[in-house]
Enzyme design. Structure first.
Site, PDB file in Angstrom:
ATOM      1  N   HIS A   9      -0.959  -2.171   5.315  1.00 62.47           N
ATOM      2  CA  HIS A   9      -0.525  -0.688   4.804  1.00 62.47           C
ATOM      3  C   HIS A   9       0.880  -1.020   4.321  1.00 62.47           C
ATOM      4  O   HIS A   9       1.774  -0.672   5.160  1.00 62.47           O
ATOM      5  CB  HIS A   9      -0.617   0.345   6.171  1.00 62.47           C
TER       6      HIS A   9
ATOM      7  N   GLU B 142       2.503   1.024   3.146  1.00 70.38           N
ATOM      8  CA  GLU B 142       3.200   2.349   3.044  1.00 70.38           C
ATOM      9  C   GLU B 142       3.747   2.483   4.701  1.00 70.38           C
ATOM     10  O   GLU B 142       4.652   3.329   4.905  1.00 70.38           O
ATOM     11  CB  GLU B 142       2.571   3.482   3.014  1.00 70.38           C
TER      12      GLU B 142
ATOM     13  N   CYS C  53      -5.993  -1.244   2.336  1.00 72.86           N
ATOM     14  CA  CYS C  53      -6.941  -1.450   3.577  1.00 72.86           C
ATOM     15  C   CYS C  53      -8.282  -0.840   3.153  1.00 72.86           C
ATOM     16  O   CYS C  53      -8.994  -1.627   2.555  1.00 72.86           O
ATOM     17  CB  CYS C  53      -6.276  -0.387   4.639  1.00 72.86           C
TER      18      CYS C  53
END
Lengths: 260, 221
Positions: free
Chosen positions: B187, B189, B83
């Site tokens: 993202h 994650e 990001c």
């Protein structure tokens, strides 16, 4: 294509999910982490935890819950309730929440929105707006606090515009008229707010089934729909809701197994 | 490589711990550090990031991380930017009236142009189409969904840098790759199984010492 989001919401008190969540799959349906993992596997796009812990002394249990969720759940989640200042925001974000939601604190001190957006980025500041129709004035809604008990005198549309212009990255809009009735969201209010701001709007309050979600996402112009009871009581699985919405031509992220 | 150590660069980025947890989940033992010596000795580096470009660059400079990161990347070792960790690699960003970034990749971050019906930030799950084969995308079908949240999108002057692309008002390169450097706009994650797979692929690739896949695009300067 960007898809519309389906967001289960939990009320959490001292680190435990409250308000009768019944899941045959889970040994402990009060464990927010177990529930969050289950919802991730079932295809939830995001999660919202509303912390209703009354005493500040018990906040540590909330922190433990947020950290444990972040350890084991790999979809975004928002934490709301009890966030009154930038320090509270920072704690939640550092523990692993993707976003924080503020409601009463933002009304009492609108600078909190601007300050949060400046320090942590708009993308993690959600402003929650609870509103009711103003009797006799169609197309107007008033902002309430404390679960719809306390009127603020604020016009919901004007407050939404101000919150967005101060840097809210998203608005979580709950109709106190439709909330709990399971007869559909207040699509007129959602549409009015969604058209007035450029940030995403999450519809909340009134979901009784996938048809209500479809209406909120089309007629209401919402970008995401939040629901609690219909998921928690197992009335609908997220996969059923998603398959219904996809059938209506609404862009949805398909449910996939977490492992092959 | 210098070591198996995965360093998550600590500059107070909001998603630091989420990134570290995802790496742990796929079997890495990430070390969160802002120490130039750790960066220098790393086997792989992940640069997280959310928020504003101005703030990101300020913090990277304040913590004296610009030089160690630039040198690390120039040495051709495994690097993953996420990001804002992607935007930081570009030459500049439109954010905050214009912000100079690290200038490691030839490109800029531009704001989504407001238009009726287009919500900004671009927030939610969107598809990524792979433009070529790459070790980090192994086992992830093209068109898989990842979680995005951003108001500025990357553009690159060298199209060979793009590894994946995503459409939101415009079609933009949502994954950049050059040599051992990879950067994602989304993202991973927070992108459930496909995101975790990307981290797993990255860690395995970093450890394997496999050759860099062609074409290896030019890096600015």
């Amino acid at each position: 294509m960007l898809t519309r989001r389906i967001i289960p919401c939990f009320d959490v008190d001292r680190g435990r999910v409250v308000k009768g969540v019944s899941f045959v799959e889970l040994r402990d349906a009060g464990d927010p982490v177990e529930l969050a993992k289950l919802y991730e596997a079932e295809g939830a796009d995001e999660l919202v935890f509303l912390d209703i812990t009354a005493s500040a002394d018990d906040r540590a249990t909330t922190y433990d819950m947020v950290a444990a969720t972040a350890d084991q759940v790999f979809i975004p989640f928002t934490v709301g309730g009890g966030i009154r200042n930038p320090v509270d925001m920072k704690v939640m974000l550092e523990l692993g929440a993707e976003k924080v939601s503020i409601n009463t604190a933002a009304i009492q001190n609108p600078d909190l929105i601007s300050e949060g957006a400046y320090r942590f980025g708009s993308q993690c500041i959600v402003v929650a707006i609870d509103a009711r129709r103003i009797p006799g004035e169609p197309g107007r809604w008033e902002v309430f606090t404390h679960g719809g008990r306390n009127p603020t005198g604020l016009d919901a549309l004007e407050w939404a515009i101000e919150a967005a212009s101060r840097g809210a990255g998203e608005l979580l809009v709950t109709s106190m008229d439709t909330d709990g009735h399971q007869k559909g969201y207040d699509n007129a209010m959602l549409r009015a707010i969604s058209d007035a701001v450029t940030v995403p709007v999450i519809a909340s309050g009134g979901a009784g089934g996938p048809e209500h979600m479809a209406d909120a996402l089309t007629a209401g112009g919402a970008d995401a729909v939040l629901a609690a009871s219909i998921f928690h009581f197992g009335t609908y699985k997220i996969a059923e809701v998603k398959s219904y919405l996809a059938g209506k031509g609404i862009p949805i992220r398909p449910v996939e197994p977490l492992t092959d | 490589m210098a070591s198996d150590r995965v360093i998550v660069v600590d500059y107070d980025a909001g998603n630091l711990r989420s990134v570290a947890r995802a790496l742990e989940h796929v079997g890495a033992a990430p070390v969160v550090s802002a120490d130039p010596a750790d960066i220098d000795a790393a086997g792989a580096i992940v640069l997280p990031g959310v928020g504003a470009a101005e703030d990101t660059m300020f913090k990277l400079r304040e913590r004296n991380l610009v030089e160690p990161l630039t040198e690390y990347i120039a040495s051709g070792r495994p690097f993953l930017g996420v990001c804002m960790g992607l935007h930081a690699l570009l030459e500049r960003s439109d954010e905050g009236g214009g912000q100079d970034c690290l200038g490691i990749l030839p490109g800029e971050a531009r704001r989504f142009i407001p238009q009726p019906g287009l919500k900004v930030p671009h927030m939610g799950w969107n598809t990524v189409e792979w433009l070529r084969e790459h070790p980090v995308t192994e086992g992830i079908p093209t068109g898989s969904y990842f979680y995005f949240v951003h108001s500025y999108y990357p553009t690159v002057s060298d199209p060979a840098l793009a590894l994946g692309e995503t459409a939101y008002a415009v079609t933009f390169p949502s994954v950049l790759a050059s040599g051992y450097l990879v950067a994602t706009q989304f993202h991973p994650e927070k992108s459930s199984r496909h995101g975790l797979r990307l981290y797993e692929n990255f860690v395995r690739w970093a450890r394997s010492g496999e050759p860099v896949p062609a074409p290896s695009a030019a890096v600015a300067r």
